[in-house]
Motif scaffolding. Structure first.
Motif, mmCIF file in Angstrom:
data_model
loop_
_atom_site.group_PDB
_atom_site.id
_atom_site.type_symbol
_atom_site.label_atom_id
_atom_site.label_comp_id
_atom_site.label_asym_id
_atom_site.label_seq_id
_atom_site.Cartn_x
_atom_site.Cartn_y
_atom_site.Cartn_z
ATOM 1 N N LEU A 1 -9.315 8.927 -5.263
ATOM 2 C CA LEU A 1 -9.172 7.499 -4.980
ATOM 3 C C LEU A 1 -7.857 7.006 -5.570
ATOM 4 O O LEU A 1 -7.484 7.383 -6.682
ATOM 5 C CB LEU A 1 -10.331 6.711 -5.589
ATOM 6 N N LYS A 2 -7.178 6.153 -4.824
ATOM 7 C CA LYS A 2 -5.899 5.598 -5.298
ATOM 8 C C LYS A 2 -5.823 4.130 -4.906
ATOM 9 O O LYS A 2 -5.979 3.783 -3.736
ATOM 10 C CB LYS A 2 -4.740 6.365 -4.664
ATOM 11 N N PHE B 1 -7.145 -5.458 -3.106
ATOM 12 C CA PHE B 1 -7.947 -4.518 -3.885
ATOM 13 C C PHE B 1 -8.139 -3.187 -3.141
ATOM 14 O O PHE B 1 -8.998 -2.388 -3.507
ATOM 15 C CB PHE B 1 -9.319 -5.121 -4.206
ATOM 16 N N ALA B 2 -7.353 -2.934 -2.122
ATOM 17 C CA ALA B 2 -7.516 -1.732 -1.292
ATOM 18 C C ALA B 2 -7.483 -0.454 -2.140
ATOM 19 O O ALA B 2 -6.693 -0.333 -3.074
ATOM 20 C CB ALA B 2 -6.430 -1.678 -0.225
ATOM 21 N N VAL B 3 -8.377 0.486 -1.777
ATOM 22 C CA VAL B 3 -8.439 1.783 -2.452
ATOM 23 C C VAL B 3 -8.424 2.862 -1.374
ATOM 24 O O VAL B 3 -9.326 2.934 -0.539
ATOM 25 C CB VAL B 3 -9.710 1.916 -3.321
ATOM 26 N N GLU B 4 -7.372 3.685 -1.399
ATOM 27 C CA GLU B 4 -7.245 4.780 -0.440
ATOM 28 C C GLU B 4 -8.125 5.948 -0.864
ATOM 29 O O GLU B 4 -8.366 6.163 -2.051
ATOM 30 C CB GLU B 4 -5.791 5.268 -0.376
ATOM 31 N N ILE B 5 -8.563 6.722 0.144
ATOM 32 C CA ILE B 5 -9.390 7.906 -0.106
ATOM 33 C C ILE B 5 -8.668 9.130 0.441
ATOM 34 O O ILE B 5 -8.279 9.146 1.613
ATOM 35 C CB ILE B 5 -10.770 7.763 0.573
ATOM 36 N N PHE B 6 -8.507 10.149 -0.416
ATOM 37 C CA PHE B 6 -7.819 11.383 -0.049
ATOM 38 C C PHE B 6 -8.688 12.599 -0.332
ATOM 39 O O PHE B 6 -9.518 12.572 -1.242
ATOM 40 C CB PHE B 6 -6.529 11.544 -0.872
ATOM 41 N N LYS C 1 -5.143 11.932 3.857
ATOM 42 C CA LYS C 1 -5.703 10.578 3.754
ATOM 43 C C LYS C 1 -6.820 10.419 4.778
ATOM 44 O O LYS C 1 -6.625 10.608 5.969
ATOM 45 C CB LYS C 1 -4.617 9.531 3.999
ATOM 46 N N LEU C 2 -8.017 10.065 4.274
ATOM 47 C CA LEU C 2 -9.178 9.884 5.145
ATOM 48 C C LEU C 2 -9.374 8.420 5.540
ATOM 49 O O LEU C 2 -9.971 8.139 6.570
ATOM 50 C CB LEU C 2 -10.436 10.404 4.452
ATOM 51 N N GLY C 3 -8.914 7.506 4.715
ATOM 52 C CA GLY C 3 -9.091 6.085 4.994
ATOM 53 C C GLY C 3 -9.169 5.310 3.693
ATOM 54 O O GLY C 3 -8.479 5.627 2.728
ATOM 55 N N GLY D 1 -11.586 3.062 8.300
ATOM 56 C CA GLY D 1 -10.288 3.429 8.869
ATOM 57 C C GLY D 1 -10.142 4.901 9.213
ATOM 58 O O GLY D 1 -9.036 5.375 9.449
ATOM 59 N N TRP D 2 -11.247 5.618 9.248
ATOM 60 C CA TRP D 2 -11.254 7.064 9.499
ATOM 61 C C TRP D 2 -10.378 7.456 10.692
ATOM 62 O O TRP D 2 -9.562 8.358 10.599
ATOM 63 C CB TRP D 2 -12.705 7.506 9.721
#
Length: 127
Positions: A57-58, A68-73, A79-81, A36-37
């Motif tokens: 990670l969140k 089970f989505a995990v966001e990356i910051f 937010k990167l995706g 999702g970048w």
């Protein structure tokens, strides 16, 4: 003054003992690209990113596409995706189980590389 020194030494010892736990234990290692970048802040954050950067990670259990989505910051909260769906269950469960999960950038592939391969990450999961 002695109490201050002992406090500082105590913190160092605690930090080192945690470090040695990580060194002795072999983590589960996941290598993947950020999903999702192009939909988030990835391209804006790109100039400041470099291999070795630690990412946050969140979990996002309310995500309608992946429970089970995990966001990356980034460390600056850009937010990167997301962690890809192939690994989201493993990573989300590890975070929920209070395991130590460390995510870092291992490669940056600037344009003209396609956005889906812009940033490669490594996730280490410790018991």
């Amino acid at each position: 003054m002695e109490l201050l020194v002992l406090t500082v030494v105590g913190i160092i010892v605690i930090g080192l003992s945690a470090y040695f736990v990580f060194v002795r234990e072999k983590p589960k290692v996941i290598k993947d690209y950020i999903t999702g970048w192009r939909h988030y802040d990835g391209d804006r954050a790109l100039p400041a990113l470099k291999p070795g950067d630690i990412l946050q990670l969140k979990r996002q259990p309310s995500n309608p596409y992946d429970k089970f989505a995990v966001e990356i910051f980034t460390s600056n909260s850009a937010k990167l995706g997301f962690v890809s769906r192939a690994y989201s269950n493993i990573v989300s469960t590890a975070i929920a189980d209070k395991k130590v999960v460390i995510c870092s950038i291992i490669a940056i592939n600037p344009p003209p590389e396609e956005a889906v391969k812009r940033a490669q990450i490594q996730i280490n999961i410790y018991k």
